[in-house]
Design a protein around this motif. Structure first.
Motif, PDB file in Angstrom:
ATOM      1  N   UNK A 267       0.822  -1.218   0.000  1.00  0.00           N
ATOM      2  CA  UNK A 267       0.000   0.000   0.000  1.00  0.00           C
ATOM      3  C   UNK A 267       0.854   1.266   0.000  1.00  0.00           C
ATOM      4  N   UNK A 268       1.974   1.199   0.712  1.00  0.00           N
ATOM      5  CA  UNK A 268       2.831   2.389   0.752  1.00  0.00           C
ATOM      6  C   UNK A 268       3.378   2.710  -0.643  1.00  0.00           C
ATOM      7  N   UNK A 269       3.755   1.651  -1.341  1.00  0.00           N
ATOM      8  CA  UNK A 269       4.242   1.835  -2.712  1.00  0.00           C
ATOM      9  C   UNK A 269       3.159   2.436  -3.605  1.00  0.00           C
ATOM     10  N   UNK A 270       1.943   1.897  -3.478  1.00  0.00           N
ATOM     11  CA  UNK A 270       0.831   2.383  -4.314  1.00  0.00           C
ATOM     12  C   UNK A 270       0.477   3.823  -3.936  1.00  0.00           C
ATOM     13  N   UNK A 271       0.492   4.110  -2.644  1.00  0.00           N
ATOM     14  CA  UNK A 271       0.183   5.490  -2.216  1.00  0.00           C
ATOM     15  C   UNK A 271       1.274   6.467  -2.670  1.00  0.00           C
ATOM     16  N   UNK A 272       2.502   5.973  -2.695  1.00  0.00           N
ATOM     17  CA  UNK A 272       3.605   6.812  -3.178  1.00  0.00           C
ATOM     18  C   UNK A 272       3.375   7.176  -4.649  1.00  0.00           C
ATOM     19  N   UNK A 273       2.960   6.179  -5.443  1.00  0.00           N
ATOM     20  CA  UNK A 273       2.665   6.454  -6.863  1.00  0.00           C
ATOM     21  C   UNK A 273       1.479   7.410  -6.957  1.00  0.00           C
ATOM     22  N   UNK A 274       0.483   7.167  -6.109  1.00  0.00           N
ATOM     23  CA  UNK A 274      -0.686   8.064  -6.125  1.00  0.00           C
ATOM     24  C   UNK A 274      -0.256   9.509  -5.843  1.00  0.00           C
ATOM     25  N   UNK A 275       0.484   9.688  -4.763  1.00  0.00           N
ATOM     26  CA  UNK A 275       0.860  11.059  -4.354  1.00  0.00           C
ATOM     27  C   UNK A 275       1.767  11.734  -5.373  1.00  0.00           C
ATOM     28  N   UNK A 276       2.792  10.997  -5.788  1.00  0.00           N
ATOM     29  CA  UNK A 276       3.824  11.626  -6.628  1.00  0.00           C
ATOM     30  C   UNK A 276       3.435  11.753  -8.091  1.00  0.00           C
ATOM     31  N   UNK A 277       2.548  10.902  -8.531  1.00  0.00           N
ATOM     32  CA  UNK A 277       2.237  10.912  -9.958  1.00  0.00           C
ATOM     33  C   UNK A 277       0.756  11.133 -10.243  1.00  0.00           C
ATOM     34  N   UNK A 278      -0.106  10.223  -9.763  1.00  0.00           N
ATOM     35  CA  UNK A 278      -1.518  10.320 -10.165  1.00  0.00           C
ATOM     36  C   UNK A 278      -2.149  11.612  -9.647  1.00  0.00           C
TER      37      UNK A 278
END
Ligand SMILES: [Fe+2]
Length: 466
Positions: A267-278
């Motif tokens: 989840x941390x990895x996915x949230x990182x992608x969410x925050x930084x990119x999406x």
């Protein structure tokens, strides 16, 4: 202006002449089309918006300059002629100009007609016109790409595949933009479940151009649908530098990467992608293609048990100006998720009322689809939020095979499959618990490798007492 863009003569030699005597307009049109097909902003021409403007600056009477500019604004799905007077005027100007030019070709007239139909909400009819063009001239990339994207919006996966299947063999590999046909064809194959062929074709597209973001995207779909999460993560991370510069698609490709991480409970990895990119992309562009992915990612994370903290409120701020757009019911569903996630009851009420008013006042493909599927989906989302998951199941279960009509990809619409399973698991109706187990068996049967499905099966079996 770079010399490699096609001038009047080069377009004529290619087989798709345009009605303008301005070489600059032709070159800027080529630059615009190329950036559209490649999903990137070419800094050497100042980006796609600039080339669209420069096309018309070079020749304000160039009908195809108006066609591509209006068409792209419409297909961006973030506005429409009801709410945007400039766009409505742009369509009027295009139609009037076309009517006043005696030398306009039949093909160009059809282009005008197709964009006008789209602006009136008749997306499927617009596709038929683009296909008419392609029957006469298989090299008309603008018709091909507009049709491709509109099929996607309508969930017409077989027409999307066959549209390419008909014209692709007629192209020669020396033709400009030829390599991009691979990504488009691959995506049609993938959406019709022909994964092995789709993978091969996307691979060829990437061999020709490793920076082809649409071939990358199709490959990401194949890996997603086949449950190849480790390969998916390796592929997306290993090629990131190639596609992350394609600003119009990078958010979506990051979304695909994050799906693999959610599967693996990272989840941390996915949230990182969410925050930084999406989220960042959605905030910067305000484009529906970006903000629907942001909403979708948060919903998936939340359903799987991750804590998304205050992110719903932030994404709601990004989408709130689109509450009255109603361009695609798929967008409306995701906008509603943001309203619900932000726990903004006034926004939920406003959106639901706005959708119902629009249904009464307007017509077109999306009105029909919203009446049949899109509005019930919204009602199911609201019921779930109001702690009535049983009602959400009762609404959604009978409709589930019609959900394809709201468009998007299988991977995007998997949100609705997952939502139905979660609602069935949370329902107080024991029959719904049984339904959840059956739906999970079904899920496992088509995608055997899915840690997320396995987690849900464990949860369903823990609930199973009879
Ligand atoms: Fe996708």
């Amino acid at each position: 202006m770079h010399s490699h863009w096609r001038d009047c003569k080069a377009w004529q030699q290619f087989g798709t002449p345009w009605s303008t005597t301005s070489n600059e307009a032709c070159k800027q049109f080529d630059a615009s089309l190329t950036q559209y097909v490649g999903w990137y902003d070419d800094t050497s021409v100042g980006g796609i918006e600039k080339s669209l403007d420069k096309t018309l600056e070079a020749d304000p009477n160039f009908v195809m300059g108006h066609v591509i500019k209006n068409g792209l604004e419409l297909l961006g799905t973030g506005t429409n002629v009801r709410l945007n007077k400039d766009l409505a005027n742009g369509i009027d100007t295009m139609v009037k100009l076309a009517g006043s030019q005696a030398g306009l070709s039949d093909r160009e007239k059809k282009h005008v007609n197709a964009v006008k139909l789209w602006s009136d909400g008749e997306m499927s009819d617009a596709c038929n016109v683009w296909e008419d063009i392609l029957m006469e001239n298989p090299y008309d990339m603008l018709a091909l790409k507009f049709a491709h994207d509109t099929y996607f919006y309508l969930g017409y996966s077989t027409p999307m595949r066959d549209s390419l299947g008909r014209v692709f063999p007629q192209w020669k590999d020396s033709m400009p933009l030829y390599g991009y046909l691979y990504g488009m064809y691959s995506f049609g194959l993938e959406e019709t479940n022909l994964y092995a062929e789709a993978e091969k074709i996307a691979g060829k597209g990437l061999e020709i151009n490793p920076r082809d973001a649409w071939s990358t995207h199709s490959m990401a779909h194949v890996l997603e649908m086949m449950g190849r999460q480790d390969e998916g993560i390796k592929f997306m991370s290993g090629t990131e530098n190639n596609w992350s510069t394609c600003g119009m698609l990078s958010c979506h490709n990051y979304w695909h990467w994050a799906l693999h991480l959610i599967e693996k409970e990272d989840y941390q990895g996915a949230l990182g992608i969410y925050d930084n990119h999406c989220f960042n992309s959605a905030k910067a562009s305000g484009a529906p293609l970006d903000f629907v992915d942001a909403c979708s990612l948060l919903m998936r994370l939340e359903m799987d048990g991750a804590n998304v903290e205050g992110r719903w409120k932030d994404i709601y701020e990004v989408i709130k100006s689109h509450e009255d757009d109603h361009v695609l019911t798929f967008n409306d569903n995701h906008i509603l998720l943001a309203c619900l996630g932000a726990e903004n009851k006034a926004a939920v009420e406003h959106l639901m009322t706005s959708i119902k008013d629009w249904l009464k006042q307007c017509k077109g493909d999306q009105v029909n689809i919203t009446n049949e599927v899109g509005l019930p989906i919204c009602e199911a989302f609201v019921a779930y939020k109001e702690d009535d998951p049983a009602r959400a199941v009762d609404i959604l279960y009978p409709l589930r095979y019609k959900i394809i009509k709201i468009g998007g990809s299988h991977a995007q619409r998997d949100l609705y499959n997952l939502f139905l399973i979660h609602a069935a698991l949370r329902s107080n109706n024991p029959k719904h618990h049984k339904l959840a187990r059956f739906l999970l068996q079904e899920r496992k049967s088509v995608k055997s490798c899915s840690p997320m499905t396995d987690r849900l099966i464990q949860r369903a079996m823990a609930q199973h007492v009879d």
